[in-house]
Structure formats: structure tokens, C-alpha cells
Design an enzyme around this catalytic site. Sequence first.
Site, PDB file in Angstrom:
ATOM      1  N   SER A 218       1.765  -2.655  14.119  1.00 52.03           N
ATOM      2  CA  SER A 218       2.955  -1.895  14.342  1.00 52.03           C
ATOM      3  C   SER A 218       2.739  -0.451  13.459  1.00 52.03           C
ATOM      4  O   SER A 218       2.037  -0.246  12.894  1.00 52.03           O
ATOM      5  CB  SER A 218       4.197  -2.375  14.180  1.00 52.03           C
ATOM      6  N   LYS A 219       4.044   0.425  13.728  1.00 49.05           N
ATOM      7  CA  LYS A 219       3.998   1.610  13.284  1.00 49.05           C
ATOM      8  C   LYS A 219       3.561   1.670  11.564  1.00 49.05           C
ATOM      9  O   LYS A 219       3.222   2.595  11.076  1.00 49.05           O
ATOM     10  CB  LYS A 219       5.442   2.366  13.399  1.00 49.05           C
ATOM     11  N   ARG A 220       4.164   0.530  11.090  1.00 50.50           N
ATOM     12  CA  ARG A 220       3.890   0.765   9.617  1.00 50.50           C
ATOM     13  C   ARG A 220       2.343   0.396   9.215  1.00 50.50           C
ATOM     14  O   ARG A 220       2.181   0.599   7.786  1.00 50.50           O
ATOM     15  CB  ARG A 220       4.975  -0.644   8.937  1.00 50.50           C
ATOM     16  N   GLY A 222       0.321   2.554  10.494  1.00 50.23           N
ATOM     17  CA  GLY A 222      -0.528   3.726  10.676  1.00 50.23           C
ATOM     18  C   GLY A 222      -0.433   3.814  12.259  1.00 50.23           C
ATOM     19  O   GLY A 222       0.440   3.203  12.790  1.00 50.23           O
TER      20      GLY A 222
END
Length: 447
Positions: A218-220, A222
Site C-alpha cells: 500500500s501507499k505506506r 512507497g
Amino acid sequence: MKKVRTRFAPSPTGYMHIGNLRTALYAYLFAKHEGGDFILRIEDTDRARYVPDAVEFIEKTLATAKIIPDEGPHHGGNFGPYVQSERMEIYKKYAEQLVADGHAYYEESENGVAIRQKMPKTGETTFFDLIHGNITIANAELEDQILLKSDGLPTYNFANVIDDHLMEVSHIIRGTEFITSTPKHVLLYEFFGWEPPAFIHLAPVMGKAEDGTVSKLSKRHGATSFNDLVEMGYLPEVITNYVALLGWNPKTNQEIFSMAELIEKFSLDGLSKSPAVFDYNKLDWMSGEYFKAMTDEEFAAVADKFIGEFDAAKKVYLASLLKPRVAKLGEIPSAIKFLREMPPFDAELYVNKRNKVTVEKSAEIIAPVIEILSGVEDWTFEALHEKISAFTESSGVKTGTVMWPLRIALSGQKVTPGGVVEILYLLGRETSLKRLADALAALRKSL
RNA sequence: GGCGCUAUCGUCAAGUGGUUAAGACACCGCCCUUUCACGGCGGGUUCGUGGGUUCAAAUCCCGCUAGCGUCACCA
């Protein structure tokens, strides 16, 4: 044997997650390997989630990744429409048939009237998954799920069954998150008297966070979308090559594959059942391999917009220096910024223990080099190299001792694409001499 | 919590009862060297755990543990 037909069925969210891209890739590779068809179907049955232009976005992304549908909203095909919101009457008809047959019932609520599937209260349902084998779930675990929502649109669990059957999909390739709802689908196939397709549930793509914990990418973690990665300067073919290997093993030690080779080698039995962690390190390595396999001209072409304005005569040369040192094109602007603009003076940079360089020593080296270089009219790599080598030899110090301060004075950086002579050549006579002179002045002032 | 899936180096992974348990990335060391990079060589207590089955288990079975998923008028 039935013709292989696979489908990629994203909802139109305007975002192509790496995991989704991989699902599409495997479905495509399998279909093409078997000489079958690959279908793109848009699952837009959730009105709240609709994103304008998302369909075009998905099609464009697949095109960039070279995953070409044989059938789809804009690819033709005899099983359309390929957008679920355009198939409402079809779902309604089948839902009503189920009600008539006693396998579903109407339910009224404040939202309106919906249709629910009637699940058996006892027994169990088993289906065969090509990578996991038999999976059995007790029917008591199954809820009477909504088939047709009160807004007239079907739920995923209903629409995918109707469409996969009508579109003659032979193999369903999707994520493991659908495993527990598959028995509901299987029951639907049974109610209709249809033969279910083969099921293949792919393990998810995971990401590793700073603290070492692993969770679904997920976004966390990168960049997580195909498009983000392309923007960072990874070649589309590198991304598909890397992603193909994240969960699929060719059973040989080959790692670099063109799309054609992927199609040729792909096989379901190389698919792994366990989740795979997306590794940016390995992606970087693979990206570098692709660059190294290119000619300087080819690399200059793909790197062009990252290099930006630059002396046309020296552009390919610059590219040749960048090529072996860059993992992704996005690193280029900051790596060559110093060519256009000298970073501010920093005496600390000149100090290097390994090469026995101090601020004082730097001034001692730079001064005579300016003298020597001022006399060079033929500003070529060979001539410059020869002058500097001769100086190094006569001065009796190590090459590194000479090169270190020169590099700093010329670039303001400890790391540069190419060595001192290359930079001298790239900068040109005038700029080089000016930078050396400025550095010498600043160095003396700081003593 | 119920149910389901999964479990080999830090990561991707080969392995389908007998192997010195491949290979790649990353990491570390050395060499080469015009920094960095490139290249070369070398290195690392890896089969989650406890029981079985077997002459023999990373491979088969069971329990445990852990991670993940799922239990929506989302997909």
C-alpha cells in the site's frame, strides 16, 4: 478441450495497483500461452465508486504495459457489452429466474427491493483451485447475500458469475481475497446448471514497512501503482518483467524476459501459493540490467526528457556515463544538476581520509592543475586525460589524491556520473577553468 | 472471534522422501580502480514450532504458533 478465455475485471478506480497489474498480466500470459483470448471487463456496479475517465485510464495503462485485450469496451468482441452497468437487464433476468426457481427471494427495506440468494443451511461446498487444490467451506458459513441491489445493479458476487458464464470465461484468475466467496459463486453455477470455470486464486503482493512488518502493498510502502513506477523512471517492460516473477517461477534461472518470452514460458504450475514481498532493490537491479543492455543511443532516447536541455553534441556521451550508474531514470535530474549549476562551496567535502586529502592539500593540487589546463587548447578527453596523468605522475602522489579535490571543485559532489576527466570534457574549457579558479579562491579563503 | 489460505536465507525463490538445501537481489569482506559505478573473487547457523509416519522428512499426517484474507445493497 475448451478454448482458454481469461478476463481481467477491474472496477474503474483510476488507479492501477501493482497487484492488479500482476493479475492482469498472469491472465493475459496464460491466455496467450494457450492461444486463447484475454478479455477486459469493467465492473462498475458500485455507483459510489465511479471515477470519470477511469476506463480510458485502465486501457491506457494496459497498453503501456503491453497487455493487449482481445475483447473489451473498446477492443470489440462478440460477448459485449463489456461494461457491467450496461448489462443491467441481463442480471435482472437471471436474478428473477432464481427467484422463480426458489433459489432467491425478494427483500424489502427502506432502500427499496433487493434480491437475495438463498443459501443451503447444511452441508458444505467444495471447489477446486488450480493452485490450492480443493477448498471446502461449510454452507452454514454462507450468508444469504444480495444478488441484485435495490438500485437495480448487481453485486460483484452475482455479476461475475453471470458474465463469466455468458462470456465463456474458462479460467478465473483473481486474488485470494475471493476464496471465501467462491462457494457462493459455485452454488450459483449449480442453481443455473452451468459448469463453473476453473479457479486460480493468486496470493497477494505485500510490502515491507520501515519497522519490518509485512502487509498488503500500500501507499505506506512507497509507489504502488504501475503509473507511479513509470513516472519514477522505470521502463514499463522492466515493471512487467519484475512483477511477472513476483509469484511466478519459470523453473529456470532466467530472470530477464521479454513479453514474448513470458508468453512462451508461462505456466500455471509456476505460480506460488504464498504472498510475495515487493522488493524495490531487485526492481532497481533489473532496471539497471535493461539499461545496460541498451546502446548509448537507445538509452539517450529513453532518458532524454530526464536529461533535459543539454549540448546536443555531448548528450549521447552524457547518457553513456549515466547508463551504468542509474537504476531509474528519475535519478538523472539530481545526478546531473551540477553540470548546469555549481553547488555552493563546502570546504568539508574536500576532506577525504582515504585519499589523504585535506583543504590545504586541495589548494596545492588545484593551483598547478589550473596552470596546466589553461594551456590546453585541444579540449578532448584524450588530451585532458594525458595532461592530468602526467601531472599526477610528476607530483608523486596517488591518482586519487589528485582526482578527489578536482572532482569536488568541478562538481561540488562526492559522487558524479563519470570521473574527473569526463566532467572536464562535459563542462567545457571555460566553465571548468572558472570553477577551478573559484574553488581555489574559496579554499584559500577558508584556510 | 468463526471460517479459509499460507509458512525454505533480510527479499524473490528451486526443491515434490535420500541434495554439500540451487540461483538471483540485498548485505559484508577482499581485489581491481580516476571518487561513485562497473567488473572479479569470497562470505552468511535459511527449512516457524511440537509431535507422529518412515531405515530415511524441508518434502507426508496432526496439533500449536504466526502472517494474511473473509464474514457489506464494495469489488
